[in-house]
Design a protein around this motif. Structure first.
Motif, mmCIF file in Angstrom:
data_model
loop_
_atom_site.group_PDB
_atom_site.id
_atom_site.type_symbol
_atom_site.label_atom_id
_atom_site.label_comp_id
_atom_site.label_asym_id
_atom_site.label_seq_id
_atom_site.Cartn_x
_atom_site.Cartn_y
_atom_site.Cartn_z
ATOM 1 N N ASN A 78 0.820 -1.204 0.000
ATOM 2 C CA ASN A 78 0.000 0.000 0.000
ATOM 3 C C ASN A 78 0.857 1.257 0.000
ATOM 4 O O ASN A 78 0.552 2.237 -0.681
ATOM 5 C CB ASN A 78 -0.925 -0.001 1.215
ATOM 6 C CG ASN A 78 -2.045 -1.019 1.079
ATOM 7 O OD1 ASN A 78 -2.331 -1.492 -0.014
ATOM 8 N ND2 ASN A 78 -2.660 -1.371 2.189
ATOM 9 N N THR A 113 2.169 1.717 -3.444
ATOM 10 C CA THR A 113 1.103 2.187 -4.338
ATOM 11 C C THR A 113 0.793 3.654 -4.098
ATOM 12 O O THR A 113 0.597 4.416 -5.055
ATOM 13 C CB THR A 113 -0.157 1.338 -4.120
ATOM 14 O OG1 THR A 113 0.155 -0.042 -4.307
ATOM 15 C CG2 THR A 113 -1.249 1.743 -5.099
ATOM 16 N N SER A 169 -4.935 0.167 -4.937
ATOM 17 C CA SER A 169 -4.395 -1.059 -5.521
ATOM 18 C C SER A 169 -3.524 -0.725 -6.722
ATOM 19 O O SER A 169 -3.471 0.410 -7.192
ATOM 20 C CB SER A 169 -5.536 -1.992 -5.943
ATOM 21 O OG SER A 169 -6.322 -1.379 -6.958
#
Length: 425
Positions: free
Chosen positions: A78, A81, A200
């Motif tokens: 995460n 990302t 995502s």
């Protein structure tokens, strides 16, 4: 003597009895329980229970360690990302700034070139009139100077008009305005994804594709990649990636919850699409073709008139009075045509119709893509989708439903009384 002897016997017997008793006590103390009578299985059962508890604790600890490792890996993914999304966000912000600056510059081009060309054209026209009036009184050298000056100014105006009509500064300015607005919209989308949390890799990929699609739809350079300003046919703008509406992992059955969708909502969406195709898209295509034809005609007429004026100015003073009117008339008409084309920003109007057509095409593709998805769980929430569509068309949800019901009744009656779907454009 006899009593003494009797006491000795009694003492001897007492000592013997004590010795015997002591011996018995010692013997009884020596006879301990045999080891074979100890219950060893109970000790073994206790050890097995301890081993089982230790094994269970080890499994639990390993499971907790694995869960913690997975959480750390997820948090690491995460974080990566989010960093990538922030990098894309910085690039989008930079593009917004570039399109704004270049849009202002090209708007200045339109104003400066328009004023300069009109001044040159009107000056050349005035000099042609002076040369025609003084053809009988001025010397040949003075008349030649006026004629050459007029011809050169008309030629310069023709060259500048050819360049200006080729790049269409007003249309370029509208392209930059649209690109700025769309990049700002994309910026808000990325910020929303980050604010909601848990982005995502698909979000990163989608954002990258949208940035590249916008770069292709609204390029900044003029040479090589500039959009065709006079296409053979009007086509709506396309600024979204080709993979945006591709279906992945489509299911053949409706599974899961309804996700805000119903049969009535699907029928409503289909009716709205039909209205947009019959009314809005068709109308903007018609207006776009008209604007394209007018712009083409004006782009040809302006340089043609200044070119005729340039040639006609060389024949002034040759004894033909009609030749003097050609540069005057052509020059005046050229200034008027140029003012109407670039002062009226016909190229900008064409680009506005092209972008509006792309807007309706995007809405149509979005609705059709959602309806083609059979798995309701993979669709966007139906109520939210309906609200977004209504806002995009400048309507309330109740007005959108009323539009769909009217369209359905009109089609059943076989009449064409549909109103336009959009109240914004």
């Amino acid at each position: 003597m006899a009593s003494i002897l009797q006491s000795s016997v009694i003492l001897s017997c007492s000592l013997s009895s004590s010795a015997s008793s002591s011996k018995r006590v010692i013997n009884s103390a020596i006879h301990l329980p045999k080891l074979s009578n100890i219950s060893l299985p109970k000790i073994q059962t206790t050890n097995q229970k301890f081993d089982q508890e230790y094994y269970n604790n080890s499994l639990l600890e390993n499971k907790n360690t694995q869960i913690l490792h997975d959480q750390q890996h997820q948090n690491s993914t995460n974080s990566k990302t989010i960093v990538q999304l922030y990098a894309i966000l910085e690039a989008v912000s930079d593009r917004i700034e570039m399109h704004q600056n270049i849009g202002e510059q090209r708007n200045n081009w339109n104003t400066l070139l328009l004023n300069s060309i009109n001044m040159i054209t009107l000056t050349a026209t005035t000099m042609s009139g002076v040369a025609a009036a003084a053809a009988t009184t001025c010397s040949d050298s003075s008349l030649l100077a006026l004629k050459l000056s007029s011809a050169l100014l008309f030629s310069a105006a023709t060259g500048l008009l050819l360049i200006m009509n080729k790049i269409q500064p007003s249309q370029l300015t509208e392209e930059q305005r649209n690109a700025t607005r769309l990049f700002k919209h994309l910026q808000k989308q990325i910020e929303t994804v980050i604010a909601i949390g848990n982005p995502s890799e698909e979000d990163v990929k989608s954002s990258m594709e949208k940035v590249l699609a916008l770069d292709k739809a609204y390029p900044l350079p003029l040479l090589g990649v500039m959009l065709e300003k006079f296409p053979a046919k009007f086509e709506p703008a396309n600024w979204w990636p080709s993979t945006m509406f591709q279906k992945k992992n489509k299911s053949s059955n409706k599974v899961g919850k309804m996700n805000g969708w119903s049969e009535e909502l699907e029928m409503e969406m289909r009716e709205v699409v039909e209205v947009m195709k019959r009314k809005d898209s068709e109308d903007y295509e018609r207006l776009g073709n008209i604007a394209l034809k007018v712009n083409k005609s004006l782009a040809i007429a302006g340089p043609l008139l200044t070119g005729i004026a340039s040639i006609g100015s060389t024949f002034i003073g040759n004894g033909n009075s009609l030749a003097a009117f050609v540069p005057l008339l052509a020059g005046s008409m050229a200034a008027a045509v140029n003012t109407f084309e670039h002062g009226g920003q016909v190229g900008m109007v064409f680009e506005m119709y092209r972008t509006s057509g792309g807007f309706f095409k995007l809405l149509e593709s979005s609705i059709e893509s959602s309806l083609e998805e059979k798995d309701l769980e993979r669709r966007e929430n139906g109520e939210l989708f309906e609200m977004k569509l209504a806002l995009s068309l400048g309507r309330s949800v109740s007005e959108l439903r009323e539009l769909a019901s009217k369209s359905a009744s009109y089609r059943m009656e076989g009449v064409d009384k549909d109103e336009f779907a959009s109240k914004i454009f």
